[in-house]
Design a protein around this motif. Structure first.
Motif, PDB file in Angstrom:
ATOM      1  N   THR A 115       1.113  -1.065   0.320  1.00  0.00           N
ATOM      2  CA  THR A 115      -0.300  -0.271   0.114  1.00  0.00           C
ATOM      3  C   THR A 115       1.157   1.360  -0.196  1.00  0.00           C
ATOM      4  OG1 THR A 115      -0.274  -0.269   2.599  1.00  0.00           O
ATOM      5  CG2 THR A 115      -1.562  -1.112   0.882  1.00  0.00           C
ATOM      6  N   ARG A 116       2.171   1.195   0.706  1.00  0.00           N
ATOM      7  CA  ARG A 116       2.850   2.469   0.619  1.00  0.00           C
ATOM      8  C   ARG A 116       3.743   2.707  -0.653  1.00  0.00           C
ATOM      9  NH1 ARG A 116       5.501   0.924   6.263  1.00  0.00           N
ATOM     10  NH2 ARG A 116       3.907   1.212   7.311  1.00  0.00           N
ATOM     11  N   GLU A 117       3.638   1.510  -1.446  1.00  0.00           N
ATOM     12  CA  GLU A 117       3.930   1.508  -3.092  1.00  0.00           C
ATOM     13  C   GLU A 117       3.397   1.874  -3.580  1.00  0.00           C
ATOM     14  OE1 GLU A 117       6.425  -1.687  -4.588  1.00  0.00           O
ATOM     15  OE2 GLU A 117       8.465  -1.301  -2.868  1.00  0.00           O
ATOM     16  N   SER A 146       0.088   3.462   7.672  1.00  0.00           N
ATOM     17  CA  SER A 146       1.107   3.026   8.948  1.00  0.00           C
ATOM     18  C   SER A 146       1.515   2.022   9.630  1.00  0.00           C
ATOM     19  CB  SER A 146       1.205   4.313  10.158  1.00  0.00           C
ATOM     20  OG  SER A 146      -0.740   3.622  10.163  1.00  0.00           O
ATOM     21  N   PRO A 147       2.369   2.486  10.553  1.00  0.00           N
ATOM     22  CA  PRO A 147       2.704   1.086  10.992  1.00  0.00           C
ATOM     23  C   PRO A 147       2.143   1.152  12.430  1.00  0.00           C
ATOM     24  CG  PRO A 147       5.057   2.292  10.783  1.00  0.00           C
ATOM     25  CD  PRO A 147       3.255   3.386  10.177  1.00  0.00           C
ATOM     26  N   ARG A 148       1.226   1.491  12.444  1.00  0.00           N
ATOM     27  CA  ARG A 148      -0.007   1.424  13.717  1.00  0.00           C
ATOM     28  C   ARG A 148      -0.992   0.394  13.016  1.00  0.00           C
ATOM     29  NH1 ARG A 148      -1.673   6.360  17.228  1.00  0.00           N
ATOM     30  NH2 ARG A 148      -1.787   7.194  14.877  1.00  0.00           N
ATOM     31  N   GLY A 149      -1.020   0.686  11.119  1.00  0.00           N
ATOM     32  CA  GLY A 149      -1.982  -0.179  10.860  1.00  0.00           C
ATOM     33  C   GLY A 149      -1.623  -1.150  10.607  1.00  0.00           C
ATOM     34  N   THR A 150      -0.034  -1.766  11.156  1.00  0.00           N
ATOM     35  CA  THR A 150      -0.019  -2.970  10.822  1.00  0.00           C
ATOM     36  C   THR A 150       0.187  -3.219  12.229  1.00  0.00           C
ATOM     37  OG1 THR A 150       2.265  -2.009   9.532  1.00  0.00           O
ATOM     38  CG2 THR A 150       2.324  -4.561   9.870  1.00  0.00           C
ATOM     39  N   ILE A 151      -0.055  -2.817  12.534  1.00  0.00           N
ATOM     40  CA  ILE A 151       0.313  -3.538  14.257  1.00  0.00           C
ATOM     41  C   ILE A 151      -1.443  -4.080  14.582  1.00  0.00           C
ATOM     42  CG2 ILE A 151      -0.423  -2.895  16.363  1.00  0.00           C
ATOM     43  CD1 ILE A 151       2.375  -0.938  16.300  1.00  0.00           C
ATOM     44  N   SER A 152      -2.735  -2.462  13.826  1.00  0.00           N
ATOM     45  CA  SER A 152      -3.715  -3.461  14.171  1.00  0.00           C
ATOM     46  C   SER A 152      -4.578  -3.831  12.911  1.00  0.00           C
ATOM     47  CB  SER A 152      -4.397  -1.835  13.592  1.00  0.00           C
ATOM     48  OG  SER A 152      -4.356  -0.671  14.521  1.00  0.00           O
ATOM     49  N   LEU A 153      -3.493  -4.299  11.775  1.00  0.00           N
ATOM     50  CA  LEU A 153      -3.815  -5.287  11.301  1.00  0.00           C
ATOM     51  C   LEU A 153      -3.620  -7.087  11.841  1.00  0.00           C
ATOM     52  CD1 LEU A 153      -4.555  -6.551   8.388  1.00  0.00           C
ATOM     53  CD2 LEU A 153      -2.848  -6.229   7.910  1.00  0.00           C
ATOM     54  N   LEU A 154      -2.814  -6.885  12.426  1.00  0.00           N
ATOM     55  CA  LEU A 154      -1.854  -8.797  13.232  1.00  0.00           C
ATOM     56  C   LEU A 154      -2.633  -8.409  14.550  1.00  0.00           C
ATOM     57  CD1 LEU A 154       2.062  -8.492  12.403  1.00  0.00           C
ATOM     58  CD2 LEU A 154      -0.104  -9.753  11.902  1.00  0.00           C
ATOM     59  N   GLN A 155      -3.138  -7.633  15.654  1.00  0.00           N
ATOM     60  CA  GLN A 155      -3.957  -7.611  16.481  1.00  0.00           C
ATOM     61  C   GLN A 155      -5.551  -7.965  15.798  1.00  0.00           C
ATOM     62  OE1 GLN A 155      -3.073  -3.444  18.099  1.00  0.00           O
ATOM     63  NE2 GLN A 155      -2.511  -4.563  19.545  1.00  0.00           N
ATOM     64  N   ALA A 156      -5.996  -7.372  14.863  1.00  0.00           N
ATOM     65  CA  ALA A 156      -7.181  -7.950  14.557  1.00  0.00           C
ATOM     66  C   ALA A 156      -7.113  -9.477  14.255  1.00  0.00           C
ATOM     67  CB  ALA A 156      -7.817  -7.121  13.019  1.00  0.00           C
ATOM     68  N   ALA A 157      -6.235  -9.828  13.169  1.00  0.00           N
ATOM     69  CA  ALA A 157      -5.915 -11.253  13.487  1.00  0.00           C
ATOM     70  C   ALA A 157      -6.089 -12.089  14.108  1.00  0.00           C
ATOM     71  CB  ALA A 157      -4.964 -11.215  11.616  1.00  0.00           C
ATOM     72  N   GLN A 158      -5.488 -11.860  15.043  1.00  0.00           N
ATOM     73  CA  GLN A 158      -5.434 -12.142  16.080  1.00  0.00           C
ATOM     74  C   GLN A 158      -6.480 -12.390  16.711  1.00  0.00           C
ATOM     75  OE1 GLN A 158      -2.785 -10.344  18.311  1.00  0.00           O
ATOM     76  NE2 GLN A 158      -1.793 -11.708  19.180  1.00  0.00           N
ATOM     77  N   ALA A 159      -7.470 -12.095  16.917  1.00  0.00           N
ATOM     78  CA  ALA A 159      -9.029 -11.749  16.901  1.00  0.00           C
ATOM     79  C   ALA A 159      -9.592 -12.991  16.496  1.00  0.00           C
ATOM     80  CB  ALA A 159      -9.863 -10.622  17.259  1.00  0.00           C
TER      81      ALA A 159
END
Lengths: 356, 773
Positions: free
Chosen positions: A277-279, A286-299
């Motif tokens: 997406t950045r490219e 954002s990096p926060r987006g990456t964190i959120s993505l993995l947290q959501a994936a965990q759930a």
């Protein structure tokens, strides 16, 4: 295949999500003083959480007709300590969704109706002088709830919006120099009207980033709408909605989610997706987006009764988690143009290889 | 990998690749320049070696090599001094000068060259259409004229770095020699590879390529080698048909002595065919000559000069006293030669239109004669008295001396010493010839079963070998005579054959022969017979007897009734005692002839190198050929030559490079891995591999998984599309996910997964599936 040191990947803060699943409790001690290592809640078995979630989803579905996916997304955000932004035309059940979720998990539900004249203290609360005790007493604002509905958040001026956003980010409120923690769990479900943009204060791009997910409900299809009418005309089902679990279980379920295994291939896959997406956009996630993505994936993994994240979890969560964090060149010119970010996420999912 | 290089977060891989590229690049352009120059030099060597082969026969090797080295030096120096245009003009000048010299020497005269340009063109065309250099009368001078042009130009261009262009003159030179038939396939191959290498390495130098790209060159090399092995475009390069007898297989004496129309080979062990070739009606017996050869290369005889139609070249009558002899020849099998007694003067009948006359006055048919063809020839037989020959002297014409004293350069002093020893007490050429003839007849035994010598056949026969057959005797005598300064030539043909009536001779394949012609001033060519006659007759009759016995057996097996054995037996006994025995029953001679025609395999039956498939395929009678071929047909080993090793290694290297380039090893491993998996120490890896195997099988049956498609969504999609998908796939998928993304699988689970995948994949194999059903 357990923890990898943070230095393994790039030096930017993307490394945080990679290690977060296993170190989440430590991190939380800094942001929420209420949860120290000592009184860290016990985790629930994954299958129990899966059952719990399905109960919640089923329960909410009794009120909200259709929108099964949106309900699941909302529950995912709740479990992953995220906040949800619902954007849609009025009257499709945004408020009802937030209320029914809150009721289902037996949580304190608060509602803030944002208006142009709403003040920050109307959100956070205010110190009131008590004549009897001759002291200022804090009158908590509506933000002090477990599930807070911020209705039509884009109607309030930025200053008021930011009061809520600070609470969302830090899970605490500072009034007159005094910082007060917010209750746990704390989840904001904000709604935003997709119409009448002229008289609104559009949420800044940076602040959109603080919502884990942005959801759209959309109109129900005719059959669903007919059923909706059958259910709601007369006595509204929300009145009779009973909790299916309690606050305590929710806290423990969140702990379970935080402990879901995220292996390196998944972390790298998430990194590649975000990198794409950045490219391919003016501003990518954002990096926060990456964190959120993995947290959501965990759930999402827990929802699927799994104690580890598979690529499919990431793929399911990516559109709602990343879409609103991407700004394309087109959107810069035409602020009404939404959904370009979603297109880029869809493209990324189609093109980014799962195994490098 | 593409994703890996795109993402900065995975920078490690990027760095590695950059480093490795730099490592490749350290082999710089200098190395490629050396390689390219080496290749140009190799190409030059290739065609110069062809020329050298010629000069080794006709003389002048040292001159040629000196000329080539001088040319190379000149080119190296001039490369820095003159411009390409000037060099081109210079090359043309050198070439023209060279060829003027050649024409002067060959007696044509330079003036003719200027006046008759078309004859030069015709000359070139003749050469390019397959006239070998060895057949050029002034072959030595020709090579000197030919060499400097291409050598100079190609080296000049190579030194200047124009590798691509430098290959052109060298390539043309080689092509020309290929077209003349002088460049053998090995030399051609070497030249082509060198040319390719020069262009390729030159290109790599210019573009700064890396060694990694050299595998493409290796692949090209291998392709060329493979093509050259499977495609033959070189005229006369392979499969020369036997001109004597159309159907005869290699390995017979006739096939050897007339291995091509302009050359006569020297082979090892040979066989004799008992088939009747022709019948001659003549007043007296004679050797029936079919070929005359003047140039000896060490392992074969070559006839120089070109044949002309009978109508255009008059046959010259020998100078001395001659006796006219008339003969009528009836051909009894397909024949590529025209046997006639020595010094034919006149060909009578319509066949004259199809007759060619060689530069040595030998007649030969322009097309193959077929059974039933009849021609009459009038010959002048030279039968001088010994005394007359004694007095003939040594006043040889210059032309004779020039052509009939040629010896290969490689001939050793030992050969000459031994010759001198043999001819020590002789005074005249005639005495010398008789002495040599007698020496060879008495000191060597006759045998058809000899191993072909490695070096010069004449030298080996004189010094090393104890036995041989006519080819060896005649070759050796010719060379010994030449060593003594007596003009001599090698003659092939048939002995007189079996006399069946007063004036009728039956000539068979067993009568094939070679002898010697010696020149005497004022008399011409007189024939000598160095082969011991009695052992030869005995041997040849034995062959005939063997063949007949076998045929009788065959016929007995075939028909059960045999009515002509008596006549055949008579033949054999007669032949043993006296080959010229008269009065044969015509039926008796007819019988073997017919049998031979009926059963072409008969003539091969005693062949030591029997062409097994050919003979058994064409043979009407498998019983006859089977036992004999089993006896000695299978013992011929495949010789492992250096050439074979080189070709094989080039092919192998090319194959490896090709495999490397196409990634076939990876594919092969995947294919094998699809059906077979060995458990490792790591259960997680086993489960992962098992799933990948399953994925491979599913990809073959349905569709491959997309790169961005997760394993689960892939399986789900397949399940949705194919209701009959094995339900165990789901279990493999679950194990795979747990192994890769989850807490891992234990040993038992991994083994079970492998087992499931084994079953699923092996069910795809057709045989197993049939068994399973």
């Amino acid at each position: 295949m357990t923890e990898r040191p943070n230095t393994d990947t790039d030096s930017n803060s993307d490394s945080n999500p990679n290690s977060k699943p296993n170190t989440a409790p430590e991190e939380n001690t800094t942001s929420s003083p209420s949860a120290t290592a000592a009184d860290r809640p016990e985790t629930l078995p994954v299958s129990a959480v899966a059952t719990l979630c399905n109960d919640v989803v089923d329960n909410v579905s009794r009120v909200i007709v259709g929108h099964q996916e949106a309900i699941e997304h909302a529950v995912v955000a709740l479990l992953a300590r995220g906040h949800v932004l619902l954007e849609d035309v009025p009257g499709v059940g945004k408020t009802m969704l937030a209320r029914s979720i809150a009721t289902s998990v037996d949580c304190d539900f608060r509602r803030i109706q944002f208006t142009p004249d709403l003040l920050p203290t109307d959100v956070t609360g205010v110190n009131v002088f008590n004549q009897q005790t001759r002291e200022f007493e804090f009158q908590p604002g509506p933000v002090f709830g477990n599930v807070v509905l911020g209705d039509e958040i884009n109607r309030a001026p930025p200053k008021t919006q930011s009061a809520l956003l600070e609470a969302m980010e830090e899970e605490q409120v500072t009034v007159d120099g005094e910082t007060r923690p917010l209750p746990d769990p704390f989840t904001v479900i904000a709604t935003q009207n997709a119409v009448e943009r002229d008289r609104t204060y559009e949420l800044p791009f940076a602040e959109l980033d603080r919502f884990m997910k942005k959801l759209r409900l959309g109109y129900p299809d005719p059959a669903e709408e007919a059923e909706l009418l059958g259910r709601t005309v007369g006595r509204h089902p929300i009145e009779s909605l009973e909790p299916v679990t309690d606050r305590e279980a929710l806290v423990r379920a969140r702990e379970t989610v935080a402990n879901v295994r995220v292996e390196e291939p998944i972390r790298e896959y998430a990194t590649r997706l975000v990198g794409y997406t950045r490219e391919h956009a003016r501003i990518g996630a954002s990096p926060r987006g990456t964190i959120s993505l993995l947290q959501a994936a965990q759930a999402r993994a827990v929802l699927d009764d799994r104690e580890y994240v598979v690529p499919d979890d990431v793929q399911t969560e990516a559109p709602t988690v990343l879409g609103h964090r991407i700004e394309t060149a087109d959107r810069e010119r035409d602020r009404d143009r939404d959904g370009d970010g979603d297109a880029i996420v869809a493209e990324a999912l189609e093109r980014v290889p799962i195994d490098p | 990998m593409s994703a890996g290089s795109r993402w900065p977060t995975l920078g490690r891989g990027d760095r590695d690749r950059t480093l490795s590229l730099e490592a490749d690049g350290t082999i710089g352009p200098d190395a490629f320049r050396v390689l390219a120059l080496g290749c140009v030099l190799l190409l030059t060597t290739a065609y110069v070696s062809v020329l050298q082969n010629v000069t080794q026969v006709v003389g002048g090797t040292r001159t040629l090599l000196a000329l080539v080295v001088a040319t190379l030096l000149a080119a190296t120096i001039l490369a820095r001094l003159i411009r390409p245009g000037t060099a081109l003009v210079l090359t043309a000048l050198v070439a023209v000068t060279g060829f003027i010299y050649y024409f002067e020497r060959s007696g044509v005269g330079a003036a003719v060259v200027f006046s008759a340009g078309e004859s030069i063109v015709a000359d070139a065309v003749t050469l390019a259409t397959g006239l070998e250099l060895l057949r050029v009368v002034e072959a030595g001078v020709w090579t000197l004229a030919f060499a400097p042009g291409p050598v100079f130009l190609s080296w000049y261009l190579a030194v200047r770095g124009r590798y691509g262009l430098s290959v052109v003159p060298g390539g043309f030179a080689l092509l020309f020699l290929v077209l003349t038939g002088d460049a053998g396939s090995a030399v051609t191959l070497l030249g082509v590879l060198a040319a390719l290498g020069a262009v390729a390495f030159g290109d790599l130098e210019r573009r700064g390529g890396s060694v990694a790209q050299a595998d493409a060159i290796a692949v090209l090399f291998a392709i060329i080698v493979a093509l050259s092995l499977s495609v033959t475009f070189v005229p006369g390069g392979a499969g020369t048909a036997n001109p004597t007898t159309a159907g005869a297989s290699d390995g017979t004496l006739e096939a050897t002595i007339d291995s091509a129309s302009e050359r006569s080979g020297i082979a090892g062990e040979v066989d004799l065919s008992p088939e009747i070739r022709f019948v001659v009606e003549a007043d007296e017996e004679a050797y029936w000559r079919t070929g005359v050869y003047d140039r000896y290369t060490g392992d074969e005889w070559v006839r120089t000069g070109q044949s002309q139609p009978y109508a255009e070249r008059a046959l010259e009558k020998p100078a001395g006293a001659t006796e006219t002899m008339r003969q009528t020849v009836t051909v009894r099998t397909e024949l590529g030669v025209m046997p006639a007694a020595a010094h034919p003067l006149e060909v009578e009948g319509g066949i004259g239109d199809y007759t060619e006359v060689s530069a040595h006055g030998q007649i030969r048919p322009a097309t193959t004669l077929i059974e039933g063809d009849t021609y009459a020839v009038e010959s002048a037989v030279v039968e001088p008295a010994p005394i007359a020959l004694h007095d003939a002297g040594t006043d040889y014409p210059e032309e004779i001396e020039e052509h009939y004293l040629q010896m290969p350069e490689s001939i050793s002093g030992e050969f000459e010493a031994r010759t001198a020893e043999v001819t020590e007490r002789t005074e005249t050429p005639f005495e010398t010839a008789v002495a040599i003839e007698r020496y060879l007849r008495t000191s060597k035994d006759y045998s058809l079963e000899v191993d072909q010598p490695e070096g010069d056949a004449a030298e080996e026969f004189l010094l090393e070998m104890d036995e041989g057959y006519c080819v060896y005797f005649a070759t050796t005598m010719t060379q010994m005579l030449r060593a003594e300064g007596i003009p001599a030539r090698y003659v092939t043909g048939y002995t007189s054959g079996e006399q069946i009536s007063d004036d009728e001779y039956v000539v068979r394949g067993t009568d094939a022969h070679a002898w010697v012609g010696v020149y005497f001033p004022d008399h011409g060519w007189v024939e000598f017979e160095p082969t011991p006659p009695q052992p030869r007759e005995a041997e040849h009759s034995e062959r005939l007897l063997d063949a007949q016995e076998e045929r009788i057996e065959d016929e007995a097996i075939q028909t059960g009734i045999e009515d002509t054995p008596d006549a055949d037996d008579e033949d054999e006994t007669d032949g043993d005692d006296d080959p010229d025995a008269p009065a044969h029953n015509p039926d008796g001679t007819d019988a073997p002839g017919e049998a031979g025609e009926d059963d072409p395999s008969a003539e091969n039956e005693t062949a030591p190198e029997a062409d097994e498939p050919g003979s058994s395929d064409t043979g009407d009678d498998p019983n006859g050929s089977a036992p004999t071929t089993a006896d000695d047909g299978l013992t011929t080993p495949v010789p492992i030559t250096r050439e074979l090793v080189v070709v094989a290694s080039v092919l192998f290297a090319g194959l490896l490079a090709g495999v490397h380039r196409t990634g076939a090893t990876v594919q092969a491993r995947q294919l094998i891995g699809l059906y077979w998996q060995r458990p490792s120490d790591d259960p997680d890896r086993d489960a992962e591999r098992a799933f990948h195997r399953l994925e491979g099988a599913l990809a073959r049956d349905h569709r491959p998984r997309g790169a961005a498609e997760s394993a689960r969504s892939y399986v789900t999609a397949l399940e949705r599309q194919n209701a009959d998908l094995d339900p165990r796939v789901e279990r493999v998928l679950e194990r795979y996910e747990r192994a890769v993304y989850g807490s891992g699988v234990d040993r038992a689970e991994a083994d079970e997964t492998i087992e499931i995948v084994d079953e699923i994949t092996r069910n795809r194999l057709p045989i197993v599936r049939r068994d399973g059903n």
